[in-house]
Write a protein that holds these residues in place. Structure first.
Motif, PDB file in Angstrom:
ATOM      1  N   SER A 292      -7.592  -7.688  -2.260  1.00  0.00           N
ATOM      2  CA  SER A 292      -8.951  -8.030  -2.687  1.00  0.00           C
ATOM      3  C   SER A 292      -9.143  -7.790  -4.174  1.00  0.00           C
ATOM      4  O   SER A 292      -9.760  -8.607  -4.879  1.00  0.00           O
ATOM      5  CB  SER A 292      -9.975  -7.203  -1.893  1.00  0.00           C
ATOM      6  N   LYS A 293      -8.589  -6.692  -4.656  1.00  0.00           N
ATOM      7  CA  LYS A 293      -8.749  -6.346  -6.073  1.00  0.00           C
ATOM      8  C   LYS A 293      -8.020  -7.344  -6.966  1.00  0.00           C
ATOM      9  O   LYS A 293      -8.524  -7.743  -8.026  1.00  0.00           O
ATOM     10  CB  LYS A 293      -8.206  -4.941  -6.307  1.00  0.00           C
TER      11      LYS A 293
ATOM     12  N   LEU B 201      -6.990   0.661  -8.486  1.00  0.00           N
ATOM     13  CA  LEU B 201      -7.948   0.489  -7.396  1.00  0.00           C
ATOM     14  C   LEU B 201      -9.267   1.207  -7.656  1.00  0.00           C
ATOM     15  O   LEU B 201     -10.334   0.731  -7.263  1.00  0.00           O
ATOM     16  CB  LEU B 201      -7.356   0.995  -6.080  1.00  0.00           C
ATOM     17  N   PHE B 202      -9.192   2.354  -8.319  1.00  0.00           N
ATOM     18  CA  PHE B 202     -10.388   3.193  -8.479  1.00  0.00           C
ATOM     19  C   PHE B 202     -10.579   3.554  -9.955  1.00  0.00           C
ATOM     20  O   PHE B 202     -10.455   4.723 -10.340  1.00  0.00           O
ATOM     21  CB  PHE B 202     -10.251   4.451  -7.625  1.00  0.00           C
TER      22      PHE B 202
ATOM     23  N   LYS C  38      -9.878  -9.448  -9.708  1.00  0.00           N
ATOM     24  CA  LYS C  38      -9.536  -9.193 -11.116  1.00  0.00           C
ATOM     25  C   LYS C  38      -9.052 -10.463 -11.808  1.00  0.00           C
ATOM     26  O   LYS C  38      -9.380 -10.716 -12.975  1.00  0.00           O
ATOM     27  CB  LYS C  38      -8.454  -8.107 -11.189  1.00  0.00           C
TER      28      LYS C  38
ATOM     29  N   ASP D 178      -1.357   2.842  -9.792  1.00  0.00           N
ATOM     30  CA  ASP D 178      -1.919   2.097  -8.663  1.00  0.00           C
ATOM     31  C   ASP D 178      -3.257   2.682  -8.234  1.00  0.00           C
ATOM     32  O   ASP D 178      -4.190   1.948  -7.920  1.00  0.00           O
ATOM     33  CB  ASP D 178      -0.934   2.058  -7.492  1.00  0.00           C
TER      34      ASP D 178
ATOM     35  N   LEU E 207      -7.032  -3.587   0.263  1.00  0.00           N
ATOM     36  CA  LEU E 207      -7.767  -3.238  -0.956  1.00  0.00           C
ATOM     37  C   LEU E 207      -7.095  -3.840  -2.189  1.00  0.00           C
ATOM     38  O   LEU E 207      -7.762  -4.373  -3.081  1.00  0.00           O
ATOM     39  CB  LEU E 207      -7.856  -1.717  -1.094  1.00  0.00           C
ATOM     40  N   ILE E 208      -5.759  -3.757  -2.244  1.00  0.00           N
ATOM     41  CA  ILE E 208      -5.025  -4.312  -3.383  1.00  0.00           C
ATOM     42  C   ILE E 208      -5.152  -5.830  -3.410  1.00  0.00           C
ATOM     43  O   ILE E 208      -5.375  -6.429  -4.472  1.00  0.00           O
ATOM     44  CB  ILE E 208      -3.547  -3.881  -3.331  1.00  0.00           C
TER      45      ILE E 208
ATOM     46  N   TYR F 127      -4.792   0.136   2.335  1.00  0.00           N
ATOM     47  CA  TYR F 127      -4.548  -0.031   0.897  1.00  0.00           C
ATOM     48  C   TYR F 127      -4.046  -1.442   0.587  1.00  0.00           C
ATOM     49  O   TYR F 127      -4.358  -1.999  -0.470  1.00  0.00           O
ATOM     50  CB  TYR F 127      -3.517   0.977   0.406  1.00  0.00           C
TER      51      TYR F 127
ATOM     52  N   GLY G  46       0.802  -1.220   0.000  1.00  0.00           N
ATOM     53  CA  GLY G  46       0.000   0.000   0.000  1.00  0.00           C
ATOM     54  C   GLY G  46       0.835   1.270   0.000  1.00  0.00           C
ATOM     55  O   GLY G  46       0.324   2.361  -0.261  1.00  0.00           O
TER      56      GLY G  46
END
Length: 404
Positions: free
Chosen positions: A345-346, A308-309, A350, A304, A342-343, A339, A290
């Motif tokens: 999980s993404k 994420l967004f 993905k 990055d 979040l990364i 973060y 993160g």
């Protein structure tokens, strides 16, 4: 090819086994950063007071100050890959008013000035400042690790390639997404590994400890006790050096031993559980990832954030002026710990990687708790079942972050 070395006062073995073909494939897919040749590096400490210099530097920060006679001058902090260079610009013929807009717009300058020295401390008095707009290699203008980045790259991917599914897929997917930036980023602004390549070095260092604890010793608690004994001995050496008047650096291990014992007491409650090596190694890879978003510096990209967004609008990244290592104005609002989750999980989403709900939460727990205490930034969860992952990971974190 087998490469056996040692770490942590020569007590932690580093055994990297890759074939020449595997080495070639790793470096082709994950090339280490390109470093400057170093021939033209400017080192202020090697200059004599009074020398006139002409050098290209990065502006880290600046501020307007007043002399004792209430005249304005600019105090500027430059850097190159040797380190930070302090400088001042006197307000001759309206220089402050003329130069301030340039400092607000540009980061790289051709600097003409004179070397000053006061009480053994060298600085520059700037006579001329000309902005440069060319694309830069951040390793030319910011300090970076002097360790072998190619060797660290090979070591990292040798560890990731030996992981079992789904951890191998998760880890390699993250590196496929972020490697270029992961390999150059610092691990901090000022505390530990605060230089380019620091995040890679810190991550590999933690993995060395995890491998020692879970692979090289027949009992992880015996391994932890060995590491604590090494720390105690090192701290006694520091104390003795201080008594003899030979201690010039701060105490590295002060306050660490009690904390390591507390981690050990906590881990003992789970001594009947078998640690999951692959889960721990994957959590280590993600625990500071993160920081890709938390820090900013010259040479950083913002892919990055977009990863994420992807639906976010009105991003103003293109107009940012990058300089030395600093907190990212957006990233600091969230911080590297959330973060990291979040990364993780993404990446799983993905790449459509099947992972059990329990494993996802155990990895997330390791990431969220790796600072150990809430006042150190951890999001402290109450689940005692997965606390064992956190305790082992944080013990290794606490050891390794102090090894600059």
């Amino acid at each position: 090819m087998s490469n056996t070395q040692s770490y942590f006062y020569s007590n932690v073995p580093i055994n990297v086994e890759v074939s020449d073909l595997e080495r070639e494939q790793i470096l082709k897919q994950f090339p280490p950063p390109s470093l400057p040749n170093g021939k033209d590096t400017f080192n202020l400490d090697h200059e004599t007071a009074g020398n006139q210099v002409h050098v290209r530097l990065l502006v880290n920060d600046y501020q307007v100050q007043l002399t004792k006679t209430n005249k304005e001058f600019l105090k500027v902090r430059f850097s190159n890959n040797v380190g930070v260079i302090q400088a001042k610009i006197w307000d001759n013929q309206g220089a402050v008013e003329r130069i301030l807009p340039l400092l607000e717009q540009y980061s790289i300058f051709d600097v003409v000035g004179k070397v000053d020295e006061f009480n053994g401390f060298k600085s520059l008095t700037v006579n001329e400042l000309n902005p440069c707009e060319e694309e830069i290699n951040p390793f030319t203008y910011l300090p970076y690790t002097k360790q072998d980045l190619e060797g660290l790259t090979i070591e990292l991917f040798s560890y990731l390639n030996e992981l079992k599914s789904p951890y191998k897929e998760i880890s390699l997917a993250a590196m496929n997404q972020f490697w270029e930036q992961f390999s150059i980023r610092p691990a901090a602004k000022g505390y530990h590994h605060n230089y380019l390549g620091g995040l890679l070095k810190h991550t590999v260092g933690l993995m060395r400890f995890a491998r020692f604890i879970l692979k090289f010793e027949d009992n992880p608690y015996k391994a932890l006790m060995k590491l604590i004994n090494i720390v105690e001995k090192a701290h006694k050496n520091e104390l003795w050096a201080e008594i003899q008047g030979n201690q010039s650096q701060p105490f590295i291990w002060k306050g660490t031993i009690d904390h390591l014992y507390n981690m050990f007491y906590g881990a003992m409650k789970h001594k009947e559980s078998q640690p999951n090596y692959d889960l721990l190694m994957t959590s280590i890879l993600f625990h500071d990832i993160g920081k890709l978003l938390e820090y900013d510096h010259a040479g950083k990209t913002y892919d990055d954030f977009r990863f994420l967004f992807p639906t976010a609008t009105n991003s103003n990244f293109e107009n940012r002026k990058q300089a030395g290592i600093t907190m990212d104005e957006l990233g600091a609002m969230v911080g590297h710990i959330p973060y990291g989750v979040l990364i993780l999980s993404k990446i799983i989403e993905k790449e459509n990687i099947p992972v059990s709900m329990e494993e996802i939460h155990q990895m997330a727990h390791c990431i969220l708790c790796h600072h150990g205490l809430p006042e150190w930034g951890s999001v402290y969860l109450a689940s005692k079942k997965c606390m064992k992952w956190h305790l082992k990971m944080h013990a290794t974190c606490r050891l390794q972050l102090l090894l600059y």
